[in-house]
Design an enzyme around this catalytic site. Structure first.
Site, short mmCIF file in Angstrom:
data_model
loop_
_atom_site.label_atom_id
_atom_site.label_comp_id
_atom_site.label_asym_id
_atom_site.label_seq_id
_atom_site.Cartn_x
_atom_site.Cartn_y
_atom_site.Cartn_z
N GLU A 1 2.67 2.22 -1.11
CA GLU A 1 2.54 0.88 -1.70
C GLU A 1 3.92 0.25 -1.86
OE1 GLU A 1 -0.50 0.19 -4.95
OE2 GLU A 1 -0.11 2.34 -5.26
N ASP B 1 2.53 7.93 -2.17
CA ASP B 1 1.70 6.74 -2.39
C ASP B 1 2.30 5.60 -1.58
OD1 ASP B 1 0.26 4.59 -3.30
OD2 ASP B 1 0.64 4.93 -5.43
#
Length: 468
Positions: A310, A308
């Site tokens: 982020e 992910d």
């Protein structure tokens, strides 16, 4: 007419002049990219997945699939191929990946009912007829959970045919002694669940059961470990917060019960507000971080990872571990991770520089190094290059906030459109009043049957079953 002739003469003269000018730079064009144009290459792949490297679980029933030969173009003549078991390829495969997998016994497989298969491709065929591959279970002879390599190869005596780098089709087989409780069939949509492990016990996934006794959830992501930057050593490393580390240290009590019933357990990898990021590692950084992930997954008996992109800050480009954030750097990490642990799942949450535009690495398309992709909340996923919808989530649901469609009709459309997954985030027993009915709606749309109301739940860091 005279004007036309005069104009043509000017054009020809111009072309001649240009040609003379071009002669000055002849030899400066790199022609290596044209070397393989027109080359007739053959590869061997699994018919269903389209891949030359495949992960399968062998449980109490025989496993059946099929393989086929693919050509880069029509051969314009008849071509003979033989498909056979290749025990000698094991050492080469282990060397390539830095693994020590064992060889799957030849006596437990058959190709169209025999030890090898011979096929003839017509002059206008680019793909052969499928050859049936049957793999027999042998739970008493094979070690449970150990990865075995089943290597198949193609050979041909026909002139003019080259064998590509994927002339072997490899099956990475894990043997289990029990039936998978979440096995709903090869074509069934699977459910991909993220647990916020700072708040919730992953054992709660076991309490969601369909009317036929099959578990509803198929994959569980522990959300999340972090990709971290160590300023003192100048290195990137995996950081597990206390909640993640507790589950890993006690994985026999909290994670292996899921795996024994067929649920795949993946470790989420997320940025942590520093210079490290899953899409900003150099080539060297990608290789080193991938090796650490592989070691961690092997040490704690996990099924793979989920990336992910982020919460990462701008990298220090003077450090050899780091580079500018890009989809190319993200793809390189995915590629190196799959190479370091080919028997594990590499999965992606589309965000930041990770998306359907993921580029190829060394000519290898993303479908060969990414297994599953899911979208941000309320969205469906577009396939990466080479993928089909079977590797994609048709909807992503955030249960705590209520994002994403969970109607029966929409779930049925996900199945009918050929998607392979439905994604869920933040299942929480304290919010079951607003969450369970949404799961039940989707179950009716995907499988035409209900999920039973969960009668028990687990508190965080506690293996006790509590009545609801």
């Amino acid at each position: 007419m005279n004007k036309i002739i005069f104009s043509l003469a000017l054009i020809c003269g111009s072309l001649l002049f240009t040609s003379c000018e071009d002669d000055l730079v002849v030899g400066s064009v790199n022609q290596s990219s044209y070397n393989n144009i027109g080359k007739l290459e053959a590869s061997l792949k699994d018919k269903n997945s389209g891949l030359s490297d495949n992960i399968i679980e062998l449980r109490t029933k025989e496993y059946t699939t099929s393989v086929c030969v693919n050509l880069t173009k029509a051969p314009m003549k008849g071509v003979d191929f033989a498909i056979s078991y290749d025990a000698e390829y094991l050492n080469e495969y282990n060397t390539q990946h830095g693994t020590n997998f064992k060889l799957f016994p030849q006596n437990l497989i058959s190709l169209d009912g025999a030890s090898e298969a011979n096929i003839l491709m017509a002059p206008d065929e680019k793909q052969s007829l499928a050859v049936n591959l049957t793999i027999q279970p042998a739970s008493t002879d094979l070690e449970e959970g150990t990865t075995y390599v089943l290597p198949l190869k193609i050979t041909t005596a026909t002139e003019g045919i080259s064998l590509s780098s994927t002339s072997h089709c490899v099956y990475l087989i894990k043997n289990y002694h029990n039936e998978a409780d979440c096995d709903k069939g090869a074509d069934a949509v699977k459910n991909f669940l993220y647990f916020e492990v700072n708040d919730t016990n992953p054992l709660n996934a076991l309490e969601f059961v369909r009317e036929d006794g099959k578990l509803f959830f198929d994959y569980v992501v522990l959300f999340a470990a972090n990709i971290n930057w160590n300023a003192e050593t100048g290195r990137v490393y995996v950081y597990n917060n206390p909640n993640v580390q507790f589950l890993l240290d006690n994985n026999e009590q909290y994670l292996q019960p899921l795996r024994k019933r067929g649920i795949k357990v993946l470790l989420g990898i997320l940025g942590n507000h520093d210079e490290a990021g899953v899409c900003q590692l150099s080539d060297m950084g990608c290789k080193e971080f991938a090796r650490e992930l592989a070691a961690l997954c092997n040490a704690y008996n996990l099924d793979g990872v989920n990336f992910d992109d982020e919460y990462s800050n701008y990298p220090d480009l003077n450090n050899p571990w780091l580079t500018n954030a890009s989809s190319q750097a993200g793809a390189k990490l995915l590629y190196e991770t799959k190479k370091a642990m080919p028997d594990k799942y590499v999965t992606v949450y589309y965000l930041g520089s990770l998306g359907s535009n993921c580029p190829s690495i060394n000519g290898i398309t993303p479908n060969n190094f990414v297994d599953i992709v899911v979208a941000d909340y309320g969205q469906s996923t577009r396939p990466m290059t080479g993928m089909t919808k079977k590797q994609c989530a048709g909807m992503s649901v955030e249960l705590r906030r209520g994002y994403g469609s969970t109607t029966e009709d929409y779930a049925r459309s996900v199945k009918e459109d050929g998607y392979g997954f439905y994604m869920w985030f933040a299942l929480d027993p304290s919010l079951y009043a607003s969450q369970v009915y949404r799961i039940q709606n989707v179950s009716k749309g995907l499988y035409d049957q209900e999920v039973k109301d969960p009668t028990f739940y687990y508190k965080k860091n506690d293996t006790t079953k509590y009545s609801r």
